[in-house]
Design a protein around this motif. Structure first.
Motif, PDB file in Angstrom:
ATOM      1  N   LEU A 111     -27.477 -13.883  15.025  1.00 59.84           N
ATOM      2  CA  LEU A 111     -26.526 -13.342  15.985  1.00 59.84           C
ATOM      3  C   LEU A 111     -25.335 -12.677  15.312  1.00 59.84           C
ATOM      4  N   ALA A 112     -25.049 -13.043  14.075  1.00 53.80           N
ATOM      5  CA  ALA A 112     -23.920 -12.446  13.354  1.00 53.80           C
ATOM      6  C   ALA A 112     -24.184 -10.961  13.142  1.00 53.80           C
ATOM      7  N   ALA A 113     -23.125 -10.172  13.190  1.00 54.05           N
ATOM      8  CA  ALA A 113     -23.268  -8.727  13.034  1.00 54.05           C
ATOM      9  C   ALA A 113     -22.443  -8.238  11.850  1.00 54.05           C
ATOM     10  N   ASP A 114     -22.965  -7.221  11.192  1.00 52.81           N
ATOM     11  CA  ASP A 114     -22.208  -6.497  10.171  1.00 52.81           C
ATOM     12  C   ASP A 114     -21.677  -5.232  10.834  1.00 52.81           C
ATOM     13  N   HIS A 115     -20.355  -5.080  10.854  1.00 55.80           N
ATOM     14  CA  HIS A 115     -19.723  -3.913  11.463  1.00 55.80           C
ATOM     15  C   HIS A 115     -19.281  -2.972  10.339  1.00 55.80           C
ATOM     16  N   VAL A 116     -19.951  -1.832  10.199  1.00 58.79           N
ATOM     17  CA  VAL A 116     -19.541  -0.838   9.205  1.00 58.79           C
ATOM     18  C   VAL A 116     -18.315  -0.133   9.771  1.00 58.79           C
ATOM     19  N   ASP A 151     -19.234 -12.809  12.159  1.00 55.86           N
ATOM     20  CA  ASP A 151     -19.516 -11.406  11.845  1.00 55.86           C
ATOM     21  C   ASP A 151     -18.851 -11.021  10.524  1.00 55.86           C
ATOM     22  N   ASN A 152     -19.196  -9.835  10.041  1.00 57.27           N
ATOM     23  CA  ASN A 152     -18.580  -9.275   8.838  1.00 57.27           C
ATOM     24  C   ASN A 152     -18.093  -7.863   9.112  1.00 57.27           C
ATOM     25  N   LEU A 153     -16.971  -7.520   8.511  1.00 61.80           N
ATOM     26  CA  LEU A 153     -16.540  -6.125   8.453  1.00 61.80           C
ATOM     27  C   LEU A 153     -17.045  -5.593   7.119  1.00 61.80           C
ATOM     28  N   VAL A 154     -17.671  -4.429   7.140  1.00 57.73           N
ATOM     29  CA  VAL A 154     -18.196  -3.819   5.922  1.00 57.73           C
ATOM     30  C   VAL A 154     -17.460  -2.496   5.714  1.00 57.73           C
ATOM     31  N   TYR A 155     -16.707  -2.433   4.637  1.00 58.20           N
ATOM     32  CA  TYR A 155     -15.949  -1.232   4.288  1.00 58.20           C
ATOM     33  C   TYR A 155     -16.697  -0.499   3.189  1.00 58.20           C
ATOM     34  N   ARG A 156     -17.051   0.747   3.448  1.00 50.95           N
ATOM     35  CA  ARG A 156     -17.695   1.589   2.437  1.00 50.95           C
ATOM     36  C   ARG A 156     -16.699   2.665   2.046  1.00 50.95           C
ATOM     37  N   PHE A 157     -16.466   2.802   0.738  1.00 52.61           N
ATOM     38  CA  PHE A 157     -15.481   3.782   0.281  1.00 52.61           C
ATOM     39  C   PHE A 157     -15.746   4.144  -1.173  1.00 52.61           C
ATOM     40  N   GLU A 158     -15.099   5.194  -1.609  1.00 51.32           N
ATOM     41  CA  GLU A 158     -15.230   5.637  -2.993  1.00 51.32           C
ATOM     42  C   GLU A 158     -14.304   4.805  -3.872  1.00 51.32           C
ATOM     43  N   ILE A 159     -14.906   4.090  -4.809  1.00 48.22           N
ATOM     44  CA  ILE A 159     -14.145   3.214  -5.711  1.00 48.22           C
ATOM     45  C   ILE A 159     -13.129   4.031  -6.495  1.00 48.22           C
ATOM     46  N   GLY A 160     -11.920   3.504  -6.586  1.00 50.87           N
ATOM     47  CA  GLY A 160     -10.848   4.173  -7.298  1.00 50.87           C
ATOM     48  C   GLY A 160      -9.995   5.075  -6.425  1.00 50.87           C
ATOM     49  N   PHE A 161     -10.525   5.434  -5.258  1.00 48.79           N
ATOM     50  CA  PHE A 161      -9.789   6.301  -4.350  1.00 48.79           C
ATOM     51  C   PHE A 161      -9.307   5.568  -3.099  1.00 48.79           C
ATOM     52  N   TYR A 162      -9.923   4.425  -2.813  1.00 50.57           N
ATOM     53  CA  TYR A 162      -9.573   3.627  -1.635  1.00 50.57           C
ATOM     54  C   TYR A 162      -9.658   2.152  -1.996  1.00 50.57           C
ATOM     55  N   ASP A 163      -9.054   1.325  -1.167  1.00 54.05           N
ATOM     56  CA  ASP A 163      -9.203  -0.117  -1.254  1.00 54.05           C
ATOM     57  C   ASP A 163      -9.035  -0.682   0.146  1.00 54.05           C
ATOM     58  N   VAL A 164      -9.217  -1.986   0.277  1.00 59.68           N
ATOM     59  CA  VAL A 164      -9.028  -2.664   1.559  1.00 59.68           C
ATOM     60  C   VAL A 164      -8.114  -3.850   1.295  1.00 59.68           C
ATOM     61  N   PRO A 202     -19.646  -1.944  -1.458  1.00 60.34           N
ATOM     62  CA  PRO A 202     -18.891  -2.120  -0.223  1.00 60.34           C
ATOM     63  C   PRO A 202     -18.063  -3.400  -0.271  1.00 60.34           C
ATOM     64  N   ALA A 203     -16.969  -3.379   0.437  1.00 68.15           N
ATOM     65  CA  ALA A 203     -16.142  -4.579   0.588  1.00 68.15           C
ATOM     66  C   ALA A 203     -16.591  -5.256   1.880  1.00 68.15           C
ATOM     67  N   VAL A 204     -17.061  -6.486   1.754  1.00 64.23           N
ATOM     68  CA  VAL A 204     -17.529  -7.231   2.924  1.00 64.23           C
ATOM     69  C   VAL A 204     -16.514  -8.329   3.216  1.00 64.23           C
ATOM     70  N   VAL A 205     -15.948  -8.269   4.408  1.00 60.63           N
ATOM     71  CA  VAL A 205     -14.938  -9.240   4.815  1.00 60.63           C
ATOM     72  C   VAL A 205     -15.520 -10.117   5.921  1.00 60.63           C
ATOM     73  N   GLY A 208     -17.918   3.280  11.408  1.00 58.53           N
ATOM     74  CA  GLY A 208     -19.269   3.798  11.584  1.00 58.53           C
ATOM     75  C   GLY A 208     -19.817   4.512  10.371  1.00 58.53           C
ATOM     76  N   SER A 209     -18.988   4.721   9.347  1.00 58.25           N
ATOM     77  CA  SER A 209     -19.475   5.380   8.130  1.00 58.25           C
ATOM     78  C   SER A 209     -18.641   4.962   6.921  1.00 58.25           C
ATOM     79  N   VAL A 210     -17.650   5.762   6.559  1.00 59.26           N
ATOM     80  CA  VAL A 210     -16.850   5.456   5.369  1.00 59.26           C
ATOM     81  C   VAL A 210     -15.392   5.228   5.726  1.00 59.26           C
ATOM     82  N   TRP A 211     -14.726   4.389   4.943  1.00 56.35           N
ATOM     83  CA  TRP A 211     -13.298   4.077   5.037  1.00 56.35           C
ATOM     84  C   TRP A 211     -12.602   5.188   4.274  1.00 56.35           C
ATOM     85  N   SER A 212     -12.009   6.113   4.996  1.00 58.85           N
ATOM     86  CA  SER A 212     -11.363   7.265   4.364  1.00 58.85           C
ATOM     87  C   SER A 212     -10.316   7.832   5.324  1.00 58.85           C
TER      88      SER A 212
END
Length: 128
Positions: free
Chosen positions: A23-28, A56-69, A93-96, A31-35
């Motif tokens: 039942l747990a969900a991964d929320h990207v 659930d998890n929040l999934v942050y996808r981003f370019e390393i060195g240019f973004y953080d969470v 990805p950063a998974v929270v 919907g795509s990239v953290w930018s």
């Protein structure tokens, strides 16, 4: 007979555990990239259309060195500061994991990205 009861309880516990994980969900996030978004309210609009539950998890996808969470307080979120962060993630990805009920606040601490809209808050609810 007692052994059969123990086996059945073990199987039932395993089934319930795997069912709760299913039942747990991964929320990207976004919907795509953290930018830097095309509009400053993109992430708040994205979150408003979802339900976030404990587990659930929040999934942050981003370019390393240019973004953080960075998980911050409400004040830091509103001020776009990271004076006393709860956690910082620079891996992609950063998974929270959303492991407790309440409001969670996240910003990007790179440059002025937060003030350009790279920020998000979610309200985590109890699944029951």
């Amino acid at each position: 007979m007692a052994r059969l009861g123990t086996i059945l309880l073990t199987l039932l516990a395993g089934f319930l555990l795997s069912a709760s994980r299913a039942l747990a969900a991964d929320h990207v996030v976004g919907g795509s990239v953290w930018s830097i978004p095309p509009s400053a309210d993109l992430y708040s609009a994205w979150a408003a259309n979802r339900t976030f539950l404990v587990g659930d998890n929040l999934v942050y996808r981003f370019e390393i060195g240019f973004y953080d969470v960075v998980q911050v307080s409400r004040r830091e979120y509103e001020d776009c500061t990271t004076d006393d962060p709860f956690r910082t993630s620079r891996a992609d990805p950063a998974v929270v994991p959303l492991d407790a009920v309440g409001v969670r606040y996240f910003v990007c601490s790179v440059g002025n990205y937060c003030s350009l809209g790279v920020k998000l808050y979610v309200t985590v609810q109890n699944p029951h």
